[in-house]
Design an enzyme around this catalytic site. Structure first.
Site, PDB file in Angstrom:
ATOM      1  N   CYS A   3     -23.987  26.355   6.732  1.00  0.00           N
ATOM      2  CA  CYS A   3     -23.897  25.539   7.935  1.00  0.00           C
ATOM      3  C   CYS A   3     -23.705  26.466   9.141  1.00  0.00           C
ATOM      4  O   CYS A   3     -22.891  27.386   9.070  1.00  0.00           O
ATOM      5  CB  CYS A   3     -22.712  24.583   7.811  1.00  0.00           C
ATOM      6  SG  CYS A   3     -22.502  23.501   9.237  1.00  0.00           S
TER       7      CYS A   3
ATOM      8  N   HIS B  79     -27.338  16.622   4.720  1.00  0.00           N
ATOM      9  CA  HIS B  79     -26.343  17.524   5.327  1.00  0.00           C
ATOM     10  C   HIS B  79     -26.145  17.183   6.808  1.00  0.00           C
ATOM     11  O   HIS B  79     -25.008  17.078   7.291  1.00  0.00           O
ATOM     12  CB  HIS B  79     -26.807  18.976   5.146  1.00  0.00           C
ATOM     13  CG  HIS B  79     -25.933  20.012   5.785  1.00  0.00           C
ATOM     14  ND1 HIS B  79     -25.211  20.939   5.069  1.00  0.00           N
ATOM     15  CD2 HIS B  79     -25.655  20.276   7.105  1.00  0.00           C
ATOM     16  CE1 HIS B  79     -24.531  21.713   5.902  1.00  0.00           C
ATOM     17  NE2 HIS B  79     -24.787  21.340   7.151  1.00  0.00           N
ATOM     18  N   GLU B  80     -27.256  16.983   7.531  1.00  0.00           N
ATOM     19  CA  GLU B  80     -27.157  16.682   8.970  1.00  0.00           C
ATOM     20  C   GLU B  80     -26.552  15.297   9.199  1.00  0.00           C
ATOM     21  O   GLU B  80     -25.779  15.085  10.128  1.00  0.00           O
ATOM     22  CB  GLU B  80     -28.529  16.790   9.646  1.00  0.00           C
ATOM     23  CG  GLU B  80     -29.155  18.181   9.595  1.00  0.00           C
ATOM     24  CD  GLU B  80     -28.223  19.297  10.030  1.00  0.00           C
ATOM     25  OE1 GLU B  80     -27.413  19.088  10.947  1.00  0.00           O
ATOM     26  OE2 GLU B  80     -28.297  20.385   9.421  1.00  0.00           O
TER      27      GLU B  80
ATOM     28  N   HIS C  36     -22.931  15.350   9.216  1.00  0.00           N
ATOM     29  CA  HIS C  36     -22.356  15.842  10.471  1.00  0.00           C
ATOM     30  C   HIS C  36     -22.060  14.704  11.444  1.00  0.00           C
ATOM     31  O   HIS C  36     -21.024  14.699  12.107  1.00  0.00           O
ATOM     32  CB  HIS C  36     -23.307  16.826  11.170  1.00  0.00           C
ATOM     33  CG  HIS C  36     -23.136  18.245  10.748  1.00  0.00           C
ATOM     34  ND1 HIS C  36     -21.954  18.939  10.910  1.00  0.00           N
ATOM     35  CD2 HIS C  36     -24.002  19.123  10.171  1.00  0.00           C
ATOM     36  CE1 HIS C  36     -22.110  20.174  10.453  1.00  0.00           C
ATOM     37  NE2 HIS C  36     -23.334  20.312   9.995  1.00  0.00           N
TER      38      HIS C  36
END
Ligand SMILES: [Zn+2]
Length: 192
Positions: free
Chosen positions: A105, A147-148, A151
């Site tokens: 990341c 993953h994004e 966030h």
């Protein structure tokens, strides 16, 4: 313009992002800056909280994966051109076996750990023109989007590790917050 990437330990990375609309100020410029920032840091994705904005926006560009010779030709071709601007996304479903991939990341430099996620993802979102899309993705493309997406929910990949792994990484993560790391792109540290 290259923006500083917000480091681990900064509260904005823990906020659930707010949906935005077409009136969001300077959206085009923001997206363009995020792209430049991501490419400069050789990332495959960047979410708005990572440049300090708790909004539901992220960008993805998997082209750096396209020279991975462990992938077959078809996957490589797809990853070479898989670029998305994702606004106000909603995960419709996540299916398939969980598989491990060594994630990193841009907000957590020099740490890479295996993370388990479902193989397939269906996601609804709007693009930069607020046009609606629903897409089903698998493999690495799904992985980057998952993953994004995390966030903008205030979740980091290190949250998904075992408690043993978390204990082992604790000191390293503290050092990142303090800016005690070697990194070759611009960052902003909460404890520096
Ligand atoms: Zn990340």
């Amino acid at each position: 313009m290259i923006l500083p990437i917000i480091a681990y330990g900064t509260p904005v990375l823990r906020k659930v992002g707010l949906a935005i609309d077409k009136e969001y100020p300077n959206l085009e410029e923001l997206i363009s800056n995020m792209k430049e920032t991501m490419v400069n840091a050789r990332g495959v994705g960047l979410a708005a909280p990572q440049i300090g904005k708790a909004i539901r926006l992220f960008i993805v560009d998997t082209s750096p994966f396209s020279d991975n010779d462990e992938l077959d030709e078809e996957d490589r071709k797809f990853l070479e051109t898989f670029k998305r601007i994702v606004i106000n996304p909603k995960i419709i479903s996540e299916e398939g076996d969980e598989w491990a991939f060594n994630e990193g990341c841009l907000s957590i430099p020099n740490i890479n750990e295996d993370v388990f996620r479902n193989e397939t993802l269906t996601i609804a979102y709007v693009d930069e023109n607020f046009k609606e899309h629903t897409e089903t993705l698998s493999g690495l493309a799904a992985r980057v989007v998952q993953h994004e997406y995390d966030h903008i929910e205030g979740i980091l990949f290190t949250d998904k590790l075992s408690s043993l792994k978390k204990r082992i990484l604790k000191k390293k993560l503290e050092n990142i917050s303090k800016g005690k790391i070697d990194v070759d792109y611009r960052m902003k540290f909460p404890k520096k």
